[in-house]
Design a protein around this motif. Structure first.
Motif, PDB file in Angstrom:
ATOM      1  N   LYS A   1      34.855  21.645 -17.784  1.00 64.68           N
ATOM      2  CA  LYS A   1      34.358  22.781 -18.686  1.00 64.68           C
ATOM      3  C   LYS A   1      33.967  22.298 -20.110  1.00 64.68           C
TER       4      LYS A   1
ATOM      5  N   TYR B   1      30.398  21.815 -22.088  1.00 65.82           N
ATOM      6  CA  TYR B   1      29.900  22.337 -23.474  1.00 65.82           C
ATOM      7  C   TYR B   1      29.162  21.070 -24.302  1.00 65.82           C
TER       8      TYR B   1
ATOM      9  N   ARG C   1      27.871  18.526 -22.942  1.00 58.25           N
ATOM     10  CA  ARG C   1      26.463  18.166 -22.518  1.00 58.25           C
ATOM     11  C   ARG C   1      25.449  19.008 -22.970  1.00 58.25           C
TER      12      ARG C   1
ATOM     13  N   GLU D   1      22.134  18.741 -25.689  1.00 54.72           N
ATOM     14  CA  GLU D   1      20.780  19.082 -25.262  1.00 54.72           C
ATOM     15  C   GLU D   1      20.323  20.215 -26.174  1.00 54.72           C
ATOM     16  N   ASN D   2      21.054  21.188 -26.441  1.00 50.45           N
ATOM     17  CA  ASN D   2      20.470  22.368 -27.116  1.00 50.45           C
ATOM     18  C   ASN D   2      21.542  23.115 -27.939  1.00 50.45           C
TER      19      ASN D   2
ATOM     20  N   LEU E   1      21.200  26.714 -29.008  1.00 44.49           N
ATOM     21  CA  LEU E   1      21.465  27.763 -27.734  1.00 44.49           C
ATOM     22  C   LEU E   1      23.003  27.966 -27.641  1.00 44.49           C
TER      23      LEU E   1
ATOM     24  N   ALA F   1      24.416  29.889 -29.960  1.00 43.54           N
ATOM     25  CA  ALA F   1      23.952  31.254 -29.944  1.00 43.54           C
ATOM     26  C   ALA F   1      24.803  32.055 -28.673  1.00 43.54           C
ATOM     27  N   PHE F   2      25.585  31.169 -27.918  1.00 42.68           N
ATOM     28  CA  PHE F   2      26.603  31.808 -26.949  1.00 42.68           C
ATOM     29  C   PHE F   2      27.964  32.000 -27.568  1.00 42.68           C
TER      30      PHE F   2
ATOM     31  N   ARG G   1      17.668   8.056 -19.855  1.00 42.16           N
ATOM     32  CA  ARG G   1      16.636   8.913 -19.336  1.00 42.16           C
ATOM     33  C   ARG G   1      15.487   8.923 -20.581  1.00 42.16           C
TER      34      ARG G   1
ATOM     35  N   TYR H   1      22.089  36.432 -25.484  1.00 47.81           N
ATOM     36  CA  TYR H   1      20.642  36.259 -25.860  1.00 47.81           C
ATOM     37  C   TYR H   1      20.108  35.416 -24.899  1.00 47.81           C
TER      38      TYR H   1
ATOM     39  N   PRO I   1      16.767  33.461 -24.301  1.00 52.40           N
ATOM     40  CA  PRO I   1      15.538  32.870 -25.346  1.00 52.40           C
ATOM     41  C   PRO I   1      14.287  32.675 -24.346  1.00 52.40           C
TER      42      PRO I   1
ATOM     43  N   GLU J   1      12.232  30.300 -24.237  1.00 53.34           N
ATOM     44  CA  GLU J   1      12.057  29.126 -23.323  1.00 53.34           C
ATOM     45  C   GLU J   1      13.149  28.937 -22.301  1.00 53.34           C
ATOM     46  N   ARG J   2      14.059  29.936 -22.086  1.00 50.85           N
ATOM     47  CA  ARG J   2      14.950  29.875 -21.193  1.00 50.85           C
ATOM     48  C   ARG J   2      16.171  29.169 -21.519  1.00 50.85           C
ATOM     49  N   GLY J   3      16.025  28.137 -21.820  1.00 45.99           N
ATOM     50  CA  GLY J   3      17.185  27.117 -22.273  1.00 45.99           C
ATOM     51  C   GLY J   3      18.124  26.939 -21.029  1.00 45.99           C
TER      52      GLY J   3
ATOM     53  N   PHE K   1      20.146  24.048 -18.846  1.00 44.06           N
ATOM     54  CA  PHE K   1      20.298  22.822 -19.535  1.00 44.06           C
ATOM     55  C   PHE K   1      20.085  21.617 -18.191  1.00 44.06           C
ATOM     56  N   SER K   2      19.378  20.803 -18.439  1.00 44.03           N
ATOM     57  CA  SER K   2      19.226  19.822 -17.378  1.00 44.03           C
ATOM     58  C   SER K   2      20.422  19.186 -17.081  1.00 44.03           C
ATOM     59  N   SER K   3      21.234  18.838 -17.967  1.00 44.82           N
ATOM     60  CA  SER K   3      22.364  18.009 -17.541  1.00 44.82           C
ATOM     61  C   SER K   3      23.420  18.855 -17.124  1.00 44.82           C
ATOM     62  N   LEU K   4      23.339  20.149 -16.815  1.00 44.70           N
ATOM     63  CA  LEU K   4      24.310  20.987 -16.085  1.00 44.70           C
ATOM     64  C   LEU K   4      23.790  21.643 -14.784  1.00 44.70           C
TER      65      LEU K   4
ATOM     66  N   LEU L   1      28.733  28.630 -18.586  1.00 45.69           N
ATOM     67  CA  LEU L   1      28.620  28.150 -19.908  1.00 45.69           C
ATOM     68  C   LEU L   1      29.070  28.946 -20.753  1.00 45.69           C
TER      69      LEU L   1
ATOM     70  N   ARG M   1      23.412  34.344 -16.582  1.00 40.37           N
ATOM     71  CA  ARG M   1      24.784  33.736 -17.358  1.00 40.37           C
ATOM     72  C   ARG M   1      25.328  34.489 -18.478  1.00 40.37           C
TER      73      ARG M   1
END
Lengths: 295, 245
Positions: free
Chosen positions: A172, A176, A178, A182-183, A186, A189-190, A293, B95, B97, B99-101, B103-106, B114, B158
Motif C-alpha cells: 500500500k 502511494y 507510485r 505519477e500525479n 491528485l 487531493a486525496f 518507459r 474530487y 478530476p 482527466e480522471r487521473g 494511475f497507470s502504475s497501479l 488508494l 475510488r
C-alpha cells in the motif's frame, strides 16, 4: 580441475565474485537514485558523497564511540537519511518549480562540499575498517574460496534490493509512492501529505546509499573519494536500466557488475570502459533504458 | 440575482458548501473573479458555462489546487482558504478530476483503494461493484488499460470508499459514448439517492438536466445566473445565450 576456455576456474569465479560484489553496490546505489528520481525528478549527484558519508559515520562510530559494525549498520543509514531529509527540506524543496537541471547542480555542489570537507579533515588516503569478527574467514566451495564477508555483502544487498522492490511494487505504501510519482497533485487531493512523502523518499533513498557505505567500508577503504569513483558508473547503470525504474536499477546493477568481472577475465583492457560501451549501445537502441518507459 | 433565486429552492437542506466572493489565480493570471454559490446537503448542483468560464478552476480552488485564493470557501462551516491542501479532502470532500487521473502504475484494485478513508460511512468494495459492475473482476488489470468509461467509473468509485460526503465531479461524461453516459447517469442518481451531495461540472447540458436540482451558470470567472432544474424549460432561451449553443 578443468579449465574453461583456457582460464583456470579459480580466476573465473574469483572475478565473477568480484563482479557480483561490485554489482551489489551498483544495485544498492542505483536503486536509491531510481527511487529519488522517480519521486523528485532530481538526479541526485550527492548520492556518491552520501555513500561516502555512510562509510565515514561507521568509521567515526568505531574510532570515537567504540560502536562496531552491526551498530553502524543501523546508525549510519539513519544519520545519512536524516542528513538527506534536512538537505531536502532546506534546499532541494525550493527547486522543484524550476528546471530539473537546478536540482542536479545543487546536488553536485553538495557532493563537492561534502567531499571537500572530509578531504580537508581526513586527507585522501583511506582509513582501514576491520571486518566484523563474526564474518571473518571464508568457505572453500571446492571451485573457489568465498570470504564470508563478501558472501554477506551479496546476500544483504540482494535482500535489501528485493525488499525495497517488494515494498514499492506490492504494498500500500508503495502504491502511494507510485501514484505520487505519477500525479502528486491528485494524490495530495486525496488527502495525503505529499511534501512529507517526498522528504521521506529522499531520506530513504540516501539512507540506502549510507547503508551501502557501511557495507563497503571493510571491503574498500573508507576514503573521501570512494563515492566519486563509484558514482559515475552508477549513473551509467541508471541510464542503462532506465531512469526511475526500480527493477531496472537492481537487475542492471548486478548484471553490469558481472559483465565487468567477465571482461576482466577475458579482455582486462576493456574492463574499465565496458559499462560505458553498454550504455552507449543501449542509448542508441533503446534511449529510455532497458526497463524504462518512454515518457 | 443568484441569491434571490436561491432562497426559493432552499428546501433541500442546510448549506454544506458556501462560496463567497472567491477570487483565484494561477500565477499571474486571475481566473476566478468573485464566485459565489451555495450547495445544500443532498443536492446535485451543476456548474454550466463555456470553456474557460472557470468551472474547473472553481473545483480546483475548493480542493486548494490553486496558487492563490481570496474570499471564502466554507465547508460545513469550516473555512478552506488557508487550510493545508492535504487536509481539505480529509474533511470529507472527494474530487474526481476532468482527466480522471487513473494511475497507470497501479492496478484497478490499487487505484480503487488508494484514497485514504477519511470518514466512516463510506461504501464497501462489494457495494461499489454493485454500482459499477464493469469494475468487478478487473482488480489486477492495469488502471489505464480500462476503457474511457470504465476509467471514469473507477475515478468515481475510488472516492465513494473514502466516506466523503461532498463529491466534486468534473465533466464525467466527456468523450464517452451515449450508452456509457447513460450508465454514469444511473450511478450519479444512485449516489444522490444514497445522500451524497454532488457538484457537477458539465458541458453536456442534457445529461445535467436529468440529474441536477439546480444549475449555476458561470461566465468569465464568476456566477452569472442560477436556474432551478424545474424552471429549466422556461429559461431555455436565456441558457442558450449563456452557453452559446
Amino acid at each position: 580441475m578443468v579449465s574453461l576456455l583456457g582460464i583456470p576456474p579459480q580466476v573465473l569465479f574469483g572475478q565473477l565474485l568480484l563482479g557480483l560484489i561490485n554489482g551489489s553496490f551498483y544495485a544498492l546505489l542505483s536503486l536509491g537514485l531510481a527511487v529519488i528520481f522517480g519521486m523528485l525528478n532530481v538526479i541526485n549527484f550527492a548520492h556518491g558523497a552520501l555513500y561516502m558519508v555512510g562509510a565515514f559515520v561507521a568509521w567515526l562510530l568505531l574510532t570515537y564511540a567504540g560502536i562496531g559494525y552491526w551498530g553502524a549498520l543501523v546508525v549510519a543509514p539513519i544519520v545519512v537519511g536524516l542528513l538527506g531529509i534536512a538537505l531536502e527540506k532546506t534546499m532541494l524543496s525550493r527547486l522543484y518549480k524550476l528546471d530539473h537541471l537546478y536540482g542536479l547542480l545543487l546536488t553536485f555542489g553538495l557532493a563537492l562540499i561534502l567531499e571537500g570537507a572530509f578531504r580537508h579533515q581526513y586527507g585522501v588516503s583511506g582509513q582501514p575498517y576491520p571486518i566484523p569478527a563474526a564474518l571473518q574467514g571464508g568457505q572453500n566451495l571446492g571451485f573457489m574460496f568465498l570470504p564470508n564477508y563478501r558472501g554477506w555483502v551479496i546476500v544483504a544487498s540482494l535482500v535489501i534490493c528485493f525488499g525495497t522492490w517488494f515494498a514499492i511494487e506490492r504494498t500500500k505504501l508503495g502504491a502511494y509512492l507510485r501514484a505520487a510519482t505519477e500525479n502528486p497533485t491528485l494524490v495530495q487531493a486525496f488527502g495525503i501529505n505529499v511534501p512529507v512523502m517526498v522528504s521521506l523518499t529522499y531520506g530513504f533513498g540516501v539512507a540506502l546509499a549510507g547503508l551501502a557505505g557501511v557495507l563497503a567500508a571493510p571491503i574498500y577503504q573508507v576514503s573521501p573519494l570512494m563515492g566519486t569513483n563509484l558514482i559515475i558508473i552508477v549513473f551509467a547503470v541508471v541510464v542503462i536500466g532506465g531512469m526511475g525504474s526500480i527493477l531496472g536499477a537492481i537487475v542492471t546493477g548486478l548484471g553490469l557488475g558481472l559483465l565487468e568481472g567477465l571482461t576482466k577475465v577475458f579482455y582486462p583492457e576493456a574492463s574499465n570502459i565496458v559499462v560505458f560501451v553498454v550504455m552507449a549501445i543501449v542509448l542508441l537502441i533503446k534511449p529510455a533504458g532497458l526497463f524504462g518507459r518512454e515518457r | 440575482m443568484p441569491d434571490g433565486a436561491m432562497t426559493k429552492t432552499a428546501q433541500t437542506g442546510t448549506a454544506m458548501l458556501e462560496i463567497a466572493d472567491l477570487h483565484g489565480y494561477y500565477g499571474e493570471s486571475h481566473v476566478l473573479h468573485g464566485v459565489s454559490l451555495e450547495v445544500r446537503h443532498g443536492e446535485v448542483v451543476t456548474l454550466l458555462g463555456r470553456n474557460g468560464a472557470g468551472k474547473t478552476s472553481t473545483m480546483r480552488a475548493i480542493m486548494g489546487i490553486m496558487g492563490k485564493r481570496t474570499g471564502s470557501i466554507r465547508f460545513q462551516g469550516q473555512e478552506l482558504i488557508g487550510m493545508a491542501q492535504h487536509k481539505i479532502p480529509r474533511l470529507g470532500i472527494g474530487y474526481v478530476p476532468e482527466e480522471r487521473g487513473i494511475f497507470s502504475s497501479l492496478s484497478v484494485d490499487e487505484n480503487l483503494t488508494l484514497p485514504p478513508v477519511v470518514k466512516e460511512g463510506g461504501m464497501t468494495v462489494p457495494q461499489i461493484h454493485d454500482l459499477f459492475p464493469n469494475l468487478k473482476g478487473r482488480g489486477s488489470t492495469q488502471g489505464t488499460r480500462l476503457s474511457g468509461g470504465e476509467q471514469q467509473m473507477l475515478a468515481i468509485a475510488r472516492i465513494l470508499r473514502t466516506g466523503a460526503t461532498l463529491i466534486l465531479l468534473d465533466e464525467p461524461t466527456e468523450g464517452l459514448a451515449p450508452v456509457i453516459i447513460e450508465q454514469i447517469g444511473v450511478a450519479v442518481r444512485a449516489l444522490k439517492a444514497r445522500g451524497f451531495t454532488i457538484v457537477l461540472v458539465e458541458q453536456n447540458f442534457r445529461f445535467a438536466a436529468t440529474i441536477a436540482d439546480r444549475h449555476y451558470v458561470m461566465e468569465e470567472g464568476h456566477v452569472v445566473d442560477m436556474i432551478p432544474n424545474d424552471q429549466l424549460d422556461a429559461n431555455m432561451d436565456k441558457l442558450h445565450t449563456y452557453l452559446g449553443v
